[in-house]
Design a protein around this motif. Sequence first.
Motif, PDB file in Angstrom:
ATOM      1  N   LYS A  12       0.810  -1.403   0.324  1.00  0.00           N
ATOM      2  CA  LYS A  12       0.011  -0.482  -0.622  1.00  0.00           C
ATOM      3  C   LYS A  12       0.957   1.138   0.167  1.00  0.00           C
ATOM      4  CE  LYS A  12      -3.848  -2.791   2.756  1.00  0.00           C
ATOM      5  NZ  LYS A  12      -4.901  -2.361   4.429  1.00  0.00           N
ATOM      6  N   PRO A  13       0.434   2.350  -0.487  1.00  0.00           N
ATOM      7  CA  PRO A  13       1.338   3.564  -0.503  1.00  0.00           C
ATOM      8  C   PRO A  13       1.707   3.668   0.770  1.00  0.00           C
ATOM      9  CG  PRO A  13      -0.754   3.482  -1.899  1.00  0.00           C
ATOM     10  CD  PRO A  13      -0.417   2.338  -1.509  1.00  0.00           C
ATOM     11  N   LYS A  14       1.474   3.403   1.889  1.00  0.00           N
ATOM     12  CA  LYS A  14       1.617   4.391   3.075  1.00  0.00           C
ATOM     13  C   LYS A  14       3.293   3.558   3.951  1.00  0.00           C
ATOM     14  CE  LYS A  14      -0.999   1.950   6.367  1.00  0.00           C
ATOM     15  NZ  LYS A  14      -2.417   2.222   7.234  1.00  0.00           N
ATOM     16  N   TYR A  15       3.027   2.358   2.731  1.00  0.00           N
ATOM     17  CA  TYR A  15       4.427   1.796   2.932  1.00  0.00           C
ATOM     18  C   TYR A  15       5.668   1.886   2.182  1.00  0.00           C
ATOM     19  CZ  TYR A  15       1.205  -1.334   6.005  1.00  0.00           C
ATOM     20  OH  TYR A  15      -0.053  -1.344   7.040  1.00  0.00           O
ATOM     21  N   TRP A  16       5.101   2.544   1.436  1.00  0.00           N
ATOM     22  CA  TRP A  16       6.807   2.473  -0.077  1.00  0.00           C
ATOM     23  C   TRP A  16       7.859   3.196   0.942  1.00  0.00           C
ATOM     24  CZ3 TRP A  16       3.761   4.707  -4.939  1.00  0.00           C
ATOM     25  CH2 TRP A  16       2.350   3.408  -5.222  1.00  0.00           C
ATOM     26  N   MET A  83      12.809   5.202  -8.315  1.00  0.00           N
ATOM     27  CA  MET A  83      12.131   3.941  -7.970  1.00  0.00           C
ATOM     28  C   MET A  83      10.491   3.734  -9.414  1.00  0.00           C
ATOM     29  SD  MET A  83      14.065   2.821  -5.328  1.00  0.00           S
ATOM     30  CE  MET A  83      13.496   1.365  -4.724  1.00  0.00           C
ATOM     31  N   PRO A  84      11.004   2.010  -9.347  1.00  0.00           N
ATOM     32  CA  PRO A  84       9.867   1.901 -10.140  1.00  0.00           C
ATOM     33  C   PRO A  84       8.430   1.621  -9.239  1.00  0.00           C
ATOM     34  CG  PRO A  84      11.119  -0.364  -9.069  1.00  0.00           C
ATOM     35  CD  PRO A  84      11.817   1.233  -8.758  1.00  0.00           C
ATOM     36  N   MET A  85       7.398   2.438  -9.839  1.00  0.00           N
ATOM     37  CA  MET A  85       5.757   2.967  -8.958  1.00  0.00           C
ATOM     38  C   MET A  85       6.391   3.469  -7.857  1.00  0.00           C
ATOM     39  SD  MET A  85       3.944  -0.161 -10.565  1.00  0.00           S
ATOM     40  CE  MET A  85       2.834   0.003  -9.104  1.00  0.00           C
ATOM     41  N   ILE A  86       6.897   4.551  -8.038  1.00  0.00           N
ATOM     42  CA  ILE A  86       6.967   5.319  -6.568  1.00  0.00           C
ATOM     43  C   ILE A  86       7.579   6.552  -7.750  1.00  0.00           C
ATOM     44  CG2 ILE A  86       8.305   6.522  -4.928  1.00  0.00           C
ATOM     45  CD1 ILE A  86       8.392   3.661  -3.949  1.00  0.00           C
ATOM     46  N   GLY A  87       8.619   6.732  -8.814  1.00  0.00           N
ATOM     47  CA  GLY A  87       9.702   7.657  -8.847  1.00  0.00           C
ATOM     48  C   GLY A  87      10.519   7.895  -8.519  1.00  0.00           C
ATOM     49  N   ASP A  88      10.464   9.780  -8.549  1.00  0.00           N
ATOM     50  CA  ASP A  88      11.694  10.051  -8.281  1.00  0.00           C
ATOM     51  C   ASP A  88      11.439  10.241  -6.712  1.00  0.00           C
ATOM     52  OD1 ASP A  88      13.056  10.848 -10.637  1.00  0.00           O
ATOM     53  OD2 ASP A  88      11.643  12.974 -10.890  1.00  0.00           O
ATOM     54  N   CYS A  89      12.206  10.117  -5.930  1.00  0.00           N
ATOM     55  CA  CYS A  89      12.431  10.060  -4.291  1.00  0.00           C
ATOM     56  C   CYS A  89      13.736  10.240  -3.854  1.00  0.00           C
ATOM     57  CB  CYS A  89      11.674   9.229  -3.772  1.00  0.00           C
ATOM     58  SG  CYS A  89      11.834   7.271  -4.677  1.00  0.00           S
ATOM     59  N   ALA A  90      13.733  10.681  -2.678  1.00  0.00           N
ATOM     60  CA  ALA A  90      14.592  11.207  -2.110  1.00  0.00           C
ATOM     61  C   ALA A  90      14.191  10.873   0.130  1.00  0.00           C
ATOM     62  CB  ALA A  90      15.165  12.752  -1.876  1.00  0.00           C
ATOM     63  N   VAL A 102      12.154  10.933   4.560  1.00  0.00           N
ATOM     64  CA  VAL A 102      11.403  10.135   3.238  1.00  0.00           C
ATOM     65  C   VAL A 102      10.772  10.993   3.004  1.00  0.00           C
ATOM     66  CG1 VAL A 102      10.914   7.989   1.867  1.00  0.00           C
ATOM     67  CG2 VAL A 102      12.257   7.767   4.183  1.00  0.00           C
ATOM     68  N   LEU A 103      11.314  11.716   1.166  1.00  0.00           N
ATOM     69  CA  LEU A 103      10.259  12.124   0.536  1.00  0.00           C
ATOM     70  C   LEU A 103       9.965  11.082  -1.006  1.00  0.00           C
ATOM     71  CD1 LEU A 103      11.970  14.244   2.534  1.00  0.00           C
ATOM     72  CD2 LEU A 103      11.316  15.773   0.329  1.00  0.00           C
ATOM     73  N   LEU A 104       8.485  11.320  -1.328  1.00  0.00           N
ATOM     74  CA  LEU A 104       8.278  11.319  -2.333  1.00  0.00           C
ATOM     75  C   LEU A 104       6.925  12.171  -3.625  1.00  0.00           C
ATOM     76  CD1 LEU A 104       5.628   7.940  -0.799  1.00  0.00           C
ATOM     77  CD2 LEU A 104       8.079   7.815  -1.939  1.00  0.00           C
ATOM     78  N   GLU A 105       8.077  12.615  -4.462  1.00  0.00           N
ATOM     79  CA  GLU A 105       8.048  13.400  -5.505  1.00  0.00           C
ATOM     80  C   GLU A 105       7.079  13.609  -6.487  1.00  0.00           C
ATOM     81  OE1 GLU A 105       9.960  16.618  -5.324  1.00  0.00           O
ATOM     82  OE2 GLU A 105      11.720  15.074  -4.542  1.00  0.00           O
ATOM     83  N   SER A 106       6.435  12.861  -6.114  1.00  0.00           N
ATOM     84  CA  SER A 106       4.973  11.913  -7.177  1.00  0.00           C
ATOM     85  C   SER A 106       4.046  12.497  -6.322  1.00  0.00           C
ATOM     86  CB  SER A 106       5.343  11.527  -8.112  1.00  0.00           C
ATOM     87  OG  SER A 106       4.674  10.017  -6.853  1.00  0.00           O
ATOM     88  N   SER A 205       7.417  22.827   1.563  1.00  0.00           N
ATOM     89  CA  SER A 205       6.373  23.680   2.526  1.00  0.00           C
ATOM     90  C   SER A 205       5.177  22.768   2.083  1.00  0.00           C
ATOM     91  CB  SER A 205       6.326  24.513   2.618  1.00  0.00           C
ATOM     92  OG  SER A 205       6.097  25.286   1.668  1.00  0.00           O
ATOM     93  N   ASP A 206       4.756  22.540   0.630  1.00  0.00           N
ATOM     94  CA  ASP A 206       3.648  22.035   1.113  1.00  0.00           C
ATOM     95  C   ASP A 206       3.598  20.857   0.315  1.00  0.00           C
ATOM     96  OD1 ASP A 206       5.870  21.600  -1.358  1.00  0.00           O
ATOM     97  OD2 ASP A 206       4.408  22.231  -2.918  1.00  0.00           O
ATOM     98  N   PHE A 207       5.028  19.853   1.191  1.00  0.00           N
ATOM     99  CA  PHE A 207       4.565  18.319   1.154  1.00  0.00           C
ATOM    100  C   PHE A 207       4.140  18.321   2.112  1.00  0.00           C
ATOM    101  CE2 PHE A 207       7.159  17.694  -2.184  1.00  0.00           C
ATOM    102  CZ  PHE A 207       7.557  16.748  -2.667  1.00  0.00           C
ATOM    103  N   LYS A 208       2.517  16.977   2.414  1.00  0.00           N
ATOM    104  CA  LYS A 208       1.665  16.422   3.093  1.00  0.00           C
ATOM    105  C   LYS A 208       2.242  15.084   4.158  1.00  0.00           C
ATOM    106  CE  LYS A 208      -2.754  15.201   4.015  1.00  0.00           C
ATOM    107  NZ  LYS A 208      -4.031  14.124   3.772  1.00  0.00           N
ATOM    108  N   LEU A 209       2.258  15.253   5.717  1.00  0.00           N
ATOM    109  CA  LEU A 209       3.124  14.437   6.301  1.00  0.00           C
ATOM    110  C   LEU A 209       2.317  13.053   5.547  1.00  0.00           C
ATOM    111  CD1 LEU A 209       5.740  13.591   8.274  1.00  0.00           C
ATOM    112  CD2 LEU A 209       3.860  14.492  10.480  1.00  0.00           C
ATOM    113  N   ILE A 210       2.943  12.104   5.955  1.00  0.00           N
ATOM    114  CA  ILE A 210       1.991  10.692   5.952  1.00  0.00           C
ATOM    115  C   ILE A 210       2.270  10.189   7.451  1.00  0.00           C
ATOM    116  CG2 ILE A 210       1.995   8.802   5.104  1.00  0.00           C
ATOM    117  CD1 ILE A 210       3.204   9.126   2.654  1.00  0.00           C
ATOM    118  N   GLU A 211       1.505   9.964   8.520  1.00  0.00           N
ATOM    119  CA  GLU A 211       1.273   9.186   9.596  1.00  0.00           C
ATOM    120  C   GLU A 211       1.734   8.625   9.074  1.00  0.00           C
ATOM    121  OE1 GLU A 211       0.609  11.350  11.784  1.00  0.00           O
ATOM    122  OE2 GLU A 211       0.189  13.168  10.297  1.00  0.00           O
TER     123      GLU A 211
END
Length: 212
Positions: A12-16, A83-90, A102-106, A205-211
Amino acid sequence: MKRLTDFLNQCKPKYWTMVLTAFITVPTLSGCGESDASPEPFINSLSKVPFVALYDFKIDSEDSQKETVYYDGQGRERIECQMPMIGDCAVILDLKNQTTDVLLESQKSFSHFANLKKRHIPLLDNSQAATFKAKSLGKRMIGTDNCQGWYFVNRYGNTEEVWISQQHHMPVSYEYKDLEGHTRTEHLISYQGNNPVPSLFGVPSDFKLIEE
């Protein structure tokens, strides 16, 4: 990257973000058990000046990938890859505050961890070599870098070989092998002794925190 893609398809996305952190900061996704081992030296332990470096890394027989490493010379490191299924990340590691982001750009989202996920590439000098019972492999030129090589076996029987640039005090070549036959290799492609932009080490600042 088929094996990794299949794995991510089941997540699930929250585990990525957890998967991404594991993929970048430890040798394999197979779980080598290093998390409870005694602390090992890593990239920030010798690097005293800021830089930007591009690495080629490969896990087992998967296709090789590229990762860009930014270091500010003050204990903050940013590792970027696709990363596959994720795209650009850091992944942003903050040595001073002992945190990981951990940042998910998309998705314009991020996860925050109140502990440091140490990048598992050892850096050894003579004093560390005695502590980790590392064997010197001598010196050799890798590209334009005069490198010191070290080889050691951790408490699980996994082996690591690293060649450190004597000019830049950072890894130029690294190879990890575990008892199950899993491998991870990293090779420096390019290096620039530049000051990275400070904003790279913060969460937009426009990135949302995944709880959690």
